[in-house]
Design an enzyme around this catalytic site. Structure first.
Site, PDB file in Angstrom:
ATOM      1  N   TYR A 199       0.822  -1.213   0.000  1.00  5.29           N
ATOM      2  CA  TYR A 199       0.000   0.000   0.000  1.00  5.29           C
ATOM      3  C   TYR A 199       0.855   1.262   0.000  1.00  5.29           C
ATOM      4  CZ  TYR A 199      -3.581  -3.275   1.804  1.00  5.29           C
ATOM      5  OH  TYR A 199      -4.434  -4.333   1.994  1.00  5.29           O
ATOM      6  N   SER A 233     -12.526   3.968   5.437  1.00  7.11           N
ATOM      7  CA  SER A 233     -13.084   5.249   5.029  1.00  7.11           C
ATOM      8  C   SER A 233     -12.195   6.353   5.555  1.00  7.11           C
ATOM      9  CB  SER A 233     -14.511   5.439   5.553  1.00  7.11           C
ATOM     10  OG  SER A 233     -15.010   6.705   5.166  1.00  7.11           O
TER      11      SER A 233
END
Length: 286
Positions: free
Chosen positions: A47, A227
């Site tokens: 990531y 989120s």
């Protein structure tokens, strides 16, 4: 609210996922999550945002109080390369001990994941990781680890949401004491409008996302909603309060949404993406 892993390590059942979170936004998002009460953060070398997670731990003063998971990239599989990759991840995170270290994909065509598992078993013995596990592994891959190394994963982190949750894999893991951890637990939003989800949400007075996360929690899975929006972070964490309110008939109706054709990510039997920066960018994962 936690789940006990084999070996006696407790993992908070609701984690904060950072997949496709840009490196420059990760620190602020993780700080917000920790301020709301999250104590489990999931990242990965692929990531490219481990340093942001580490910076958030330092900025909040919560290093050592947050359960941190990271993962080994496919192109770094192999015994010695796994040890080097782990040290790079540990340095980026700024921690002495990583709570959970996972092999990100089996990539069986490469034939190197067993060597990586041997290296991870060494890290576990040395105490630089508290638990080791896998991600996207199928039973045949896990059986090789058990047969050739003699150590079972504590956890299998897999794509899991109402329309694709693989009951056979879950049954296999349960029989062997392996915890199932769900990534993409909301199905990229695709399951939010499903009739049984909406009906349960209306009855309880909760959001569809909370109902789906509650369904996961009731099944004993660890979940990783993601989120960058504070209101949604708060809503996702509050799913722990919704889970006990779901009726057995509602849980069964949501489980019945399962379809083998609803996969969102790669097939673990064939996927061999390298997960280096060029590959991640080309696939829109960064």
């Amino acid at each position: 609210m936690g789940v006990m892993l084999a070996g006696g390590v407790e993992i908070p059942q609701i984690g904060f996922g950072t997949l496709q979170m840009r490196p420059d936004e990760t620190q602020a998002a993780v700080e917000e999550a920790l301020a709301l009460g999250y104590r489990h953060v999931d990242t990965a070398a692929a990531y490219m945002n481990e340093a942001g997670v580490g910076a958030a731990l330092v900025a909040t003063g919560l290093a050592g109080e947050v359960f941190v998971t990271t993962k080994l990239r496919t192109f770094e599989q192999g015994y010695d390369s796994t040890l080097r990759a782990f040290e790079a991840s540990r340095a980026a995170l700024g921690v002495d001990v990583v709570d959970l270290y996972l092999i990100h994909w089996p990539a069986p065509a490469l034939g190197t994941y067993v060597d990586s598992w041997r290296a991870m078993a060494r890290l576990l013995d040395e105490g630089t990781v508290r638990a080791i596990g896998v991600s996207n592994f199928l039973p045949e891959h896990i059986e090789r680890l058990a047969d050739e190394v003699g150590v079972l994963p504590a956890i299998d982190q897999v794509e899991s949401h109402p329309s694709f949750w693989r009951p056979e894999l879950e049954a296999y893991c349960r029989e062997r004491g392996i915890v199932v951890e769900a990534y993409a637990p909301l199905g990229h939003g695709g399951d939010l409008a499903a009739e049984p989800v909406v009906a349960a949400a209306e009855r309880i007075g909760a959001s569809p996302a909370q109902v789906i996360l509650g369904w996961h929690l009731r099944a004993g899975r660890v979940v990783l909603p993601k989120s960058a929006h504070v209101a949604r972070m708060r809503e996702n964490l509050a799913a722990a309060e919704v889970a006990p309110l779901l009726m057995e008939a509602e849980l069964a109706a949501i489980s019945a949404l399962n379809s083998p054709d609803a996969r969102l990510f790669g097939d673990p039997a064939t996927n061999v993406n390298r997960q280096d920066p060029a590959d991640m960018l080309a696939r829109g994962m960064l």
